[in-house]
Design an enzyme around this catalytic site. Sequence first.
Site, PDB file in Angstrom:
ATOM      1  N   LYS A 133       0.962  -1.017   0.079  1.00 22.64           N
ATOM      2  CA  LYS A 133       0.119   0.021  -0.051  1.00 22.64           C
ATOM      3  C   LYS A 133       0.941   1.218  -0.004  1.00 22.64           C
ATOM      4  CE  LYS A 133      -1.986  -2.535   2.907  1.00 22.64           C
ATOM      5  NZ  LYS A 133      -2.673  -3.221   4.053  1.00 22.64           N
ATOM      6  N   GLU A 157      -4.415  -4.797  -7.374  1.00 23.94           N
ATOM      7  CA  GLU A 157      -5.592  -4.929  -6.851  1.00 23.94           C
ATOM      8  C   GLU A 157      -5.902  -5.317  -5.367  1.00 23.94           C
ATOM      9  OE1 GLU A 157      -8.831  -5.001  -8.177  1.00 23.94           O
ATOM     10  OE2 GLU A 157      -9.736  -5.806  -6.309  1.00 23.94           O
ATOM     11  N   LYS A 232      -6.505   2.923   2.381  1.00 25.21           N
ATOM     12  CA  LYS A 232      -7.434   2.248   1.634  1.00 25.21           C
ATOM     13  C   LYS A 232      -8.441   3.342   1.196  1.00 25.21           C
ATOM     14  CE  LYS A 232      -6.548  -2.238   3.264  1.00 25.21           C
ATOM     15  NZ  LYS A 232      -6.753  -3.330   4.639  1.00 25.21           N
TER      16      LYS A 232
HETATM   17  N1  HSE Z   1      -3.745  -5.565   7.788  1.00 29.78           N
HETATM   18  C1  HSE Z   1      -4.681  -5.516   6.728  1.00 29.78           C
HETATM   19  C2  HSE Z   1      -6.007  -5.655   7.432  1.00 29.78           C
HETATM   20  C3  HSE Z   1      -4.089  -6.305   5.682  1.00 29.78           C
HETATM   21  O1  HSE Z   1      -6.094  -6.252   8.555  1.00 29.78           O
HETATM   22  O2  HSE Z   1      -6.945  -5.502   6.600  1.00 29.78           O
HETATM   23  C4  HSE Z   1      -4.920  -6.227   4.566  1.00 29.78           C
HETATM   24  O3  HSE Z   1      -4.610  -5.231   3.883  1.00 29.78           O
END
Ligand code: HSE
Length: 351
Positions: A133, A157, A232
Amino acid sequence: MTGGAFKDMWDLGLVGFGNVGKGLAKILDEERDALRRRYGFEFRVTFIATGSRGSLLNPAGIDLGSALAEVGEKGSLRGHADATDKDALSLIRGRHARVLAETTVTDLRTGEPGLTHIRTALDGGMHVVSTNKGPVSVALPELTALAEAKGLSYLFEGVVMSGTPALNLARDALAGCGINGARGIVNGTTNYILSSMEEGMGYGEALGKAQELGYAEADPTGDVEGWDAAVKAQVLAMVVLGEPLRLEEVERVGITGITPEDIASARAKGARIKLIAEVRRDGGRLAARVTPEEVPMTHPLAGVMGAANALTFYTDHLGEVTIVGPGAGGVETGQALLTDLLALHRRHGKA
Ligand code: HSE
């Protein structure tokens, strides 16, 4: 560029061999025949590089089963027959592969070491698939432009909802639909912790289990303080809404302040606490935030438990479109890399 002896043979280099890199290797090892049969996708993994557990190089293709066994039993690749002293960057520069699969530990502040790996690979003519990321957050416009200038693909993705196809759904399956926002649960670790606390487990024990199960980041602070969900949200804003956004611009509250009393109080009101991420065009302005919310039990997000994630896209032609599925895990995120590899194969396979 290498292409191996066969024109359609994909030579892959893996940098990072933690939960996600191993998840990809496991799938590739188990599905080799099915991938050839179903998609005409043939591959060799020519190198595997790690930061502290050694590296492997074999232009004829590394036996993935033995690499997985070696690291599983000894915690290091150094005793493997294909061991090499070369580090990740020299392997990337060495033109040993046509694709880099980058899964090193995420650093959301600098994007390193993944950013340098990805930049070097694209610069040297390799496609990149990655679940990292940090580089997307820090340098998406630069990396996209570099890939385009070179006629290459940079696919990621897995950065949102692991192998559950959130970005591909929005970009490809919903092509032509206007999307004005997205809202949901995008961090598996915190959802697992909140779900476990509701069942009476303590915060520390729940976090420990999330680490054991491979959901948490190497430093889980990023998960519990909301940084992982915030990045995200940033990626959704940039990729799905086409809006430039810096990570610092996402309003962010994590779950570290949530007590068992808060959980009980929400339950008494017929609700459940969830860490909700949201990006939305609000008039001319982009709103982006991550915050724990009391979600009524009757709401579909209240039923998303454990490491599962869910994301609703707000669209013009279809109204709300929701996707629910795993949000974290080694094989689950390895699946995202496989999706990206097969996309590369469709786009560039006959080139
Ligand atoms: N550490 C992240 C989570 C991993 O727990 O969603 C996936 O991006």
